[in-house]
Design a protein around this motif. Structure first.
Motif, PDB file in Angstrom:
ATOM      1  N   MET A 262      75.238  22.501 -38.095  1.00 34.25           N
ATOM      2  CA  MET A 262      76.598  22.880 -37.493  1.00 34.25           C
ATOM      3  C   MET A 262      76.693  23.775 -36.258  1.00 34.25           C
ATOM      4  N   THR A 263      76.443  23.329 -35.261  1.00 35.21           N
ATOM      5  CA  THR A 263      76.426  23.914 -33.890  1.00 35.21           C
ATOM      6  C   THR A 263      77.426  23.872 -32.791  1.00 35.21           C
ATOM      7  N   SER A 264      77.785  22.367 -32.596  1.00 32.36           N
ATOM      8  CA  SER A 264      78.535  22.046 -31.688  1.00 32.36           C
ATOM      9  C   SER A 264      79.937  22.439 -31.849  1.00 32.36           C
ATOM     10  N   GLY A 265      80.399  23.132 -30.920  1.00 35.43           N
ATOM     11  CA  GLY A 265      81.796  23.708 -30.904  1.00 35.43           C
ATOM     12  C   GLY A 265      81.985  25.223 -31.577  1.00 35.43           C
ATOM     13  N   THR A 266      81.068  25.692 -32.152  1.00 38.74           N
ATOM     14  CA  THR A 266      80.978  26.734 -33.084  1.00 38.74           C
ATOM     15  C   THR A 266      81.497  27.916 -32.365  1.00 38.74           C
ATOM     16  N   ALA A 267      80.777  28.133 -30.946  1.00 43.59           N
ATOM     17  CA  ALA A 267      81.225  29.275 -30.302  1.00 43.59           C
ATOM     18  C   ALA A 267      82.738  29.489 -29.868  1.00 43.59           C
ATOM     19  N   LEU A 268      83.394  28.348 -29.685  1.00 42.88           N
ATOM     20  CA  LEU A 268      84.839  28.401 -29.513  1.00 42.88           C
ATOM     21  C   LEU A 268      85.268  28.461 -30.564  1.00 42.88           C
ATOM     22  N   ALA A 269      84.837  27.870 -31.777  1.00 44.01           N
ATOM     23  CA  ALA A 269      85.547  28.292 -33.080  1.00 44.01           C
ATOM     24  C   ALA A 269      85.677  29.702 -33.324  1.00 44.01           C
ATOM     25  N   VAL A 270      84.640  30.255 -32.979  1.00 43.49           N
ATOM     26  CA  VAL A 270      84.392  31.758 -33.531  1.00 43.49           C
ATOM     27  C   VAL A 270      85.382  32.510 -32.741  1.00 43.49           C
ATOM     28  N   GLU A 271      85.561  32.248 -31.390  1.00 38.54           N
ATOM     29  CA  GLU A 271      86.462  32.787 -30.517  1.00 38.54           C
ATOM     30  C   GLU A 271      87.917  32.634 -30.963  1.00 38.54           C
ATOM     31  N   ARG A 272      88.207  31.568 -31.205  1.00 36.37           N
ATOM     32  CA  ARG A 272      89.622  31.298 -31.958  1.00 36.37           C
ATOM     33  C   ARG A 272      89.965  31.717 -32.954  1.00 36.37           C
ATOM     34  N   ALA A 273      88.886  31.779 -34.189  1.00 40.60           N
ATOM     35  CA  ALA A 273      89.159  32.338 -35.334  1.00 40.60           C
ATOM     36  C   ALA A 273      89.415  33.703 -35.128  1.00 40.60           C
ATOM     37  N   CYS A 274      88.750  34.408 -34.177  1.00 41.09           N
ATOM     38  CA  CYS A 274      88.930  35.813 -34.105  1.00 41.09           C
ATOM     39  C   CYS A 274      90.342  36.249 -33.415  1.00 41.09           C
ATOM     40  N   THR A 275      90.496  35.426 -32.258  1.00 38.56           N
ATOM     41  CA  THR A 275      91.839  35.966 -31.888  1.00 38.56           C
ATOM     42  C   THR A 275      93.032  35.466 -32.430  1.00 38.56           C
ATOM     43  N   GLU A 276      92.993  34.322 -33.108  1.00 36.97           N
ATOM     44  CA  GLU A 276      94.056  33.891 -33.834  1.00 36.97           C
ATOM     45  C   GLU A 276      94.369  34.330 -35.370  1.00 36.97           C
ATOM     46  N   LEU A 277      93.307  34.605 -35.894  1.00 37.46           N
ATOM     47  CA  LEU A 277      93.156  35.056 -37.282  1.00 37.46           C
ATOM     48  C   LEU A 277      93.144  36.551 -37.578  1.00 37.46           C
ATOM     49  N   ALA A 278      92.348  37.053 -36.850  1.00 30.08           N
ATOM     50  CA  ALA A 278      92.264  38.663 -36.683  1.00 30.08           C
ATOM     51  C   ALA A 278      92.848  39.308 -35.701  1.00 30.08           C
ATOM     52  N   GLY A 279      93.442  38.532 -34.765  1.00 31.11           N
ATOM     53  CA  GLY A 279      94.479  39.179 -33.812  1.00 31.11           C
ATOM     54  C   GLY A 279      93.597  39.936 -32.661  1.00 31.11           C
TER      55      GLY A 279
ATOM     56  N   ARG B 136      81.824  42.198 -33.979  1.00 32.24           N
ATOM     57  CA  ARG B 136      82.573  43.271 -33.638  1.00 32.24           C
ATOM     58  C   ARG B 136      83.738  43.141 -32.740  1.00 32.24           C
ATOM     59  N   LEU B 137      84.893  43.253 -33.321  1.00 23.74           N
ATOM     60  CA  LEU B 137      86.108  42.737 -32.508  1.00 23.74           C
ATOM     61  C   LEU B 137      86.263  43.795 -31.066  1.00 23.74           C
ATOM     62  N   VAL B 138      86.850  43.424 -30.140  1.00 19.98           N
ATOM     63  CA  VAL B 138      87.091  44.277 -29.044  1.00 19.98           C
ATOM     64  C   VAL B 138      87.911  45.461 -29.398  1.00 19.98           C
TER      65      VAL B 138
ATOM     66  N   VAL C 102      83.096  36.077 -39.896  1.00 20.40           N
ATOM     67  CA  VAL C 102      83.740  34.695 -39.736  1.00 20.40           C
ATOM     68  C   VAL C 102      82.913  33.761 -40.126  1.00 20.40           C
ATOM     69  N   LYS C 103      83.520  32.968 -41.177  1.00 14.01           N
ATOM     70  CA  LYS C 103      82.947  31.828 -42.025  1.00 14.01           C
ATOM     71  C   LYS C 103      83.348  30.643 -41.526  1.00 14.01           C
ATOM     72  N   LEU C 104      82.802  29.782 -40.826  1.00 13.26           N
ATOM     73  CA  LEU C 104      83.256  28.395 -40.194  1.00 13.26           C
ATOM     74  C   LEU C 104      82.883  27.346 -41.292  1.00 13.26           C
ATOM     75  N   PHE C 105      84.093  26.472 -41.487  1.00 17.93           N
ATOM     76  CA  PHE C 105      83.706  25.193 -42.658  1.00 17.93           C
ATOM     77  C   PHE C 105      84.060  23.848 -41.878  1.00 17.93           C
ATOM     78  N   ALA C 106      83.000  23.005 -42.020  1.00 20.74           N
ATOM     79  CA  ALA C 106      83.386  21.596 -41.349  1.00 20.74           C
ATOM     80  C   ALA C 106      84.786  21.087 -41.948  1.00 20.74           C
ATOM     81  N   ALA C 107      85.459  20.055 -41.343  1.00 20.61           N
ATOM     82  CA  ALA C 107      86.706  19.623 -41.591  1.00 20.61           C
ATOM     83  C   ALA C 107      86.521  18.616 -42.637  1.00 20.61           C
ATOM     84  N   ASP C 108      85.348  17.909 -42.810  1.00 23.79           N
ATOM     85  CA  ASP C 108      84.795  16.982 -43.757  1.00 23.79           C
ATOM     86  C   ASP C 108      84.245  17.461 -45.186  1.00 23.79           C
ATOM     87  N   GLY C 109      84.174  18.808 -45.197  1.00 18.66           N
ATOM     88  CA  GLY C 109      83.509  19.326 -46.457  1.00 18.66           C
ATOM     89  C   GLY C 109      84.720  19.345 -47.557  1.00 18.66           C
TER      90      GLY C 109
END
Length: 302
Positions: free
Chosen positions: A1-18, A39-41, A48-55
């Motif tokens: 589980m590597t492709s796209g995770t960096a962008l997913a982490v960034e969006r998770a932080c900004t949209e879910l943690a503000g 560590r947020l800004v 942050v825990k990412l889950f694959a959509a097909d899990g």
């Protein structure tokens, strides 16, 4: 589980943690999940825990499980900050407060906690978790019947045949009255050490456990021996003395023969998926399976 995770982490932080991430450390990554310490800004430490959509288990499922554990008040879990799907990506994310950077495994490796003390804490956490009623309406991991069927389809026949006597014991030991909510993967790396490692007396004389329990995607409903066996196997606590110690520390009635049977099952299951299919930790899983399938002194094989 590597492709796209960096962008997913960034969006998770900004949209879910503000807040955007300032520092990111990957804790672990598997085929269906990945975990990051952030560590947020604004200075807040989060996980942050990412889950694959097909899990079969997603961020919303784990958030609801954490809420149920929190409401029961017997085991500490990280506070949920936010969860949801990541727009435009095949991930969902769970953001929690960072409960700490040291696991029980870290404490043992650093010499801060003796191994028997760590096993004791696992047993106490398990007893507390088992006293929590499983919430209705939440998707749980498959029970033993479905797990055996899946294992039969993937395990080499010559190994599965050796497991048959244990499966007969497990089938005979099925008892609806003894079912509990099992964590399913309670080992030294899934417990975060609290700031104060002392065990203190809590409400009604119960021990207050300072540790945090994490990772609930394997939670299911089974007999206690199922969970005890998984802990014994993953913690390499398979010698007879370890089995007796953990069962005694658990503090509830345990069927020793059924526990041995579940140890065999959990070891073969772990070897099948980790060593045989994924090719990781082959020597460790081979040793665990050998010990688990060997007759215990003074007791007939399961």
């Amino acid at each position: 589980m590597t492709s796209g995770t960096a962008l997913a982490v960034e969006r998770a932080c900004t949209e879910l943690a503000g807040a955007a991430p300032a520092e990111t450390v990957r804790i672990r990554s598997g085929s269906k999940t990945a975990v990051y310490r952030i560590r947020l800004v604004d200075g807040r430490p989060v996980v942050v825990k990412l889950f694959a959509a097909d899990g079969s288990h997603g961020a919303a499922d784990e958030a609801r499980l954490l809420a149920a554990v929190t409401a029961a008040g017997r085991v500490r879990v990280p506070a949920v900050i936010g969860h949801g799907p990541i727009p435009g990506l095949n991930f969902s994310a769970l953001v929690t407060a960072d409960a700490g950077t040291s696991t029980l495994g870290d404490a043992v490796r650093a010499g801060q906690l003796p191994r028997p003390a760590a096993l004791l804490r696992l047993a106490l956490l398990m007893a507390a978790f088992h006293s929590t009623k499983a919430p209705t309406g939440l998707p749980l991991a498959p029970g033993i019947g479905q797990q055996v069927s899946a294992l039969a389809a993937h395990c080499p026949k010559q190994v599965f045949v050796r497991l048959t006597p244990a499966l007969e014991v497990i089938a005979a030991g099925a008892c609806v009255e003894r079912l509990v909510w099992c964590h399913g993967d309670l080992h030294l790396e899934n417990v975060i050490c609290g700031g104060d490692r002392r065990l203190t007396a809590g409400e009604h004389g119960r021990l207050r456990l300072p540790d945090y329990l994490v990772d609930f995607e394997a939670a299911t409903v089974e007999v206690p021996e199922y969970d005890l066996a998984q802990t014994l196997v993953t913690c390499d606590a398979l010698e007879p003395s370890d089995r007796v110690f953990v069962a005694a520390a658990y503090g509830r009635p345990v069927d020793a023969r059924l526990l041995d049977a579940y140890v065999a099952f959990q070891a073969v299951r772990g070897w099948t998926y980790a060593a045989h299919q994924e090719g990781r930790d082959r020597d460790a899983w081979a040793a665990r399976m050998h010990l688990a399938l060997s007759p215990q002194p003074g007791r007939t094989a399961p």
